[in-house]
Write an enzyme that holds these catalytic residues in place. Structure first.
Site, PDB file in Angstrom:
ATOM      1  N   CYS A 270      29.362  67.069  69.649  1.00  0.00           N
ATOM      2  CA  CYS A 270      29.838  65.797  70.210  1.00  0.00           C
ATOM      3  C   CYS A 270      30.577  64.945  69.187  1.00  0.00           C
ATOM      4  O   CYS A 270      31.129  63.899  69.542  1.00  0.00           O
ATOM      5  CB  CYS A 270      28.666  65.007  70.793  1.00  0.00           C
ATOM      6  SG  CYS A 270      27.940  65.762  72.261  1.00  0.00           S
TER       7      CYS A 270
ATOM      8  N   HIS B  41      32.035  60.193  78.674  1.00  0.00           N
ATOM      9  CA  HIS B  41      31.792  61.101  77.551  1.00  0.00           C
ATOM     10  C   HIS B  41      32.484  62.443  77.764  1.00  0.00           C
ATOM     11  O   HIS B  41      31.834  63.453  78.042  1.00  0.00           O
ATOM     12  CB  HIS B  41      30.283  61.288  77.370  1.00  0.00           C
ATOM     13  CG  HIS B  41      29.899  62.062  76.155  1.00  0.00           C
ATOM     14  ND1 HIS B  41      30.706  62.166  75.033  1.00  0.00           N
ATOM     15  CD2 HIS B  41      28.764  62.793  75.870  1.00  0.00           C
ATOM     16  CE1 HIS B  41      30.105  62.913  74.125  1.00  0.00           C
ATOM     17  NE2 HIS B  41      28.940  63.309  74.610  1.00  0.00           N
TER      18      HIS B  41
END
Length: 400
Positions: free
Chosen positions: A88, A344
């Site tokens: 991430c 996201h």
């Protein structure tokens, strides 16, 4: 002795697509949307870009394994293009490549772009995605909510925080992000919620409920970087520079030894200390005007306030409830809605955070513009609390 990159690289253009469920667009469409905004912002022709970095996390779902889709999608002029992936933290990793390339003198102008196209694949973060033999043997029984729920439990046990106090603080985090995202036209989720909504939501992994968890999105974000001298030649007067860019990666001690209590993100502590030193920041609580952190779960944002040195150990729940990190608080956090509500798209998230700080510094944030925004921090986390990649950037006005 290395002395870092403070003020050696300027950001002259940034772009960010609208995040969300972009059913009718492919990854190339999202990249072009972000790139077009950045190119216009920079005021240059695309043939001025000399090298580029593409950040994609789940490449099999998106653009494939090479950097080719960036070069082809943007029609870049036969330049060096590199694809990077660091979970991430991929978006910040792409920025790091471009910034270091300019800082080294290898290139005058470089591009960093992160993208992810996930919504039409069915990938939602649960369970942990399998990626071959090695990945199948890594965290075979863990999910992201389960792993971060353990962070919450460990934090609660270490500091003797009651479940009700922790739940109230986590709910405040989520309500804040939803409220901020209402002011952001590019955000995925733009609906206000209440504390009661959060507390009554179904449990995903105790003590995390539905509204304590962020989802995934489709989206792209990018930055064009150069030297401050070239930025001036381009006519830029209000120059935004990179003050620091630091990365810390778990070495296995958290997972394999007993000296980690599970109540912190150790890599964030290490990366923050290095980032503050590189940026020349002695007291981040006074120096930072805004922060964007990796709020994959509300407990992550809460714990990070301590690991970044912004709250005293054991005090974050109470600082949150007192409004320190609200939009009108001492250190506004997630003024764009954060991962929770801006969205996201994994490979783009790190650059999205920098995009918000950049917009705030230049006074372009519209309804969510802060009264003072000279310097901001972004923190991007890939992996789970016990094994992760943490990237931190500090962005500010030249000379600030």
């Amino acid at each position: 002795m290395a002395n870092g990159i403070r003020d050696r690289v300027a950001i002259v253009g940034m772009g960010c697509s609208r995040f969300g469920e972009r059913w009718s667009d492919n990854a190339e469409d999202l990249m072009l949307e972000a790139f077009s905004e950045a190119l216009t912002d920079a005021g240059i022709e695309r043939n001025k870009i000399e090298a580029a970095w593409l950040g994609v996390c789940l490449e099999e779902n998106n653009v494939g394994k090479t950097a080719g889709p960036l070069a082809q999608g943007l029609r870049l002029p036969y330049i060096a293009v590199t694809r990077v992936e660091n979970a991430c933290a991929t978006g910040t990793e792409a920025l790091r490549g471009a910034v270091y390339a300019v800082a080294s003198g290898a290139y005058d102008i470089a591009l960093a772009l992160g993208v992810e196209k996930l919504k039409d694949t069915g990938y939602g973060g649960l369970p942990v995605r399998t990626r071959g033999v090695v990945a199948d043997l890594w965290l075979p029984n863990a999910s992201a909510p389960g792993a971060f729920a353990q962070l919450a439990s460990a934090y609660q046990a270490k500091y003797g925080v009651s479940r009700d106090d922790l739940k109230q603080a986590m709910a405040h985090v989520s309500v804040k992000s939803h409220g901020n995202a209402v002011l952001n036209p590019k955000a995925h989720l733009r609906n206000k919620i209440t504390i009661e909504d959060v507390l009554k939501a179904p449990t995903v992994a105790e003590p995390l409920g539905l509204y304590d968890c962020c989802g995934v999105s489709d989206g792209a974000a990018c930055a064009i970087v150069t030297t401050p001298e070239i930025a001036r030649e381009l006519g830029k007067r209000d120059i935004v520079t990179v003050k620091s860019l630091q990365l810390a990666v778990s070495n296995g001690e958290e997972a394999q030894f007993s000296n980690w209590d599970g109540a912190s993100v150790r890599t964030a502590e290490v990366a923050a200390a290095k980032a503050y030193r590189e940026a020349g920041i002695a007291n981040p609580r006074e120096a930072l005007d805004l922060i964007e952190v990796h709020d994959c779960f509300s407990i992550t944002e809460l714990v990070l306030m301590e690991n970044l040195g912004l709250s005293d150990p054991g005090r974050a729940p109470f600082d949150i409830l007192e409004g320190r990190y609200d939009r009108n608080g001492q250190i506004p956090c997630q003024v764009d809605g954060g991962l929770k509500c801006f969205g996201h798209p994994i490979g783009a998230s790190g650059l999205r955070m920098v995009y918000e700080v950049y917009q705030q510094i230049l006074g372009r944030a519209g309804e969510r513009q802060l009264a003072k925004a000279d310097i901001g921090l972004t923190q991007n986390l890939g992996g789970h609390p016990h094994q992760n990649v943490c990237a931190i950037s500090i962005i500010g006005r030249l000379g600030a």
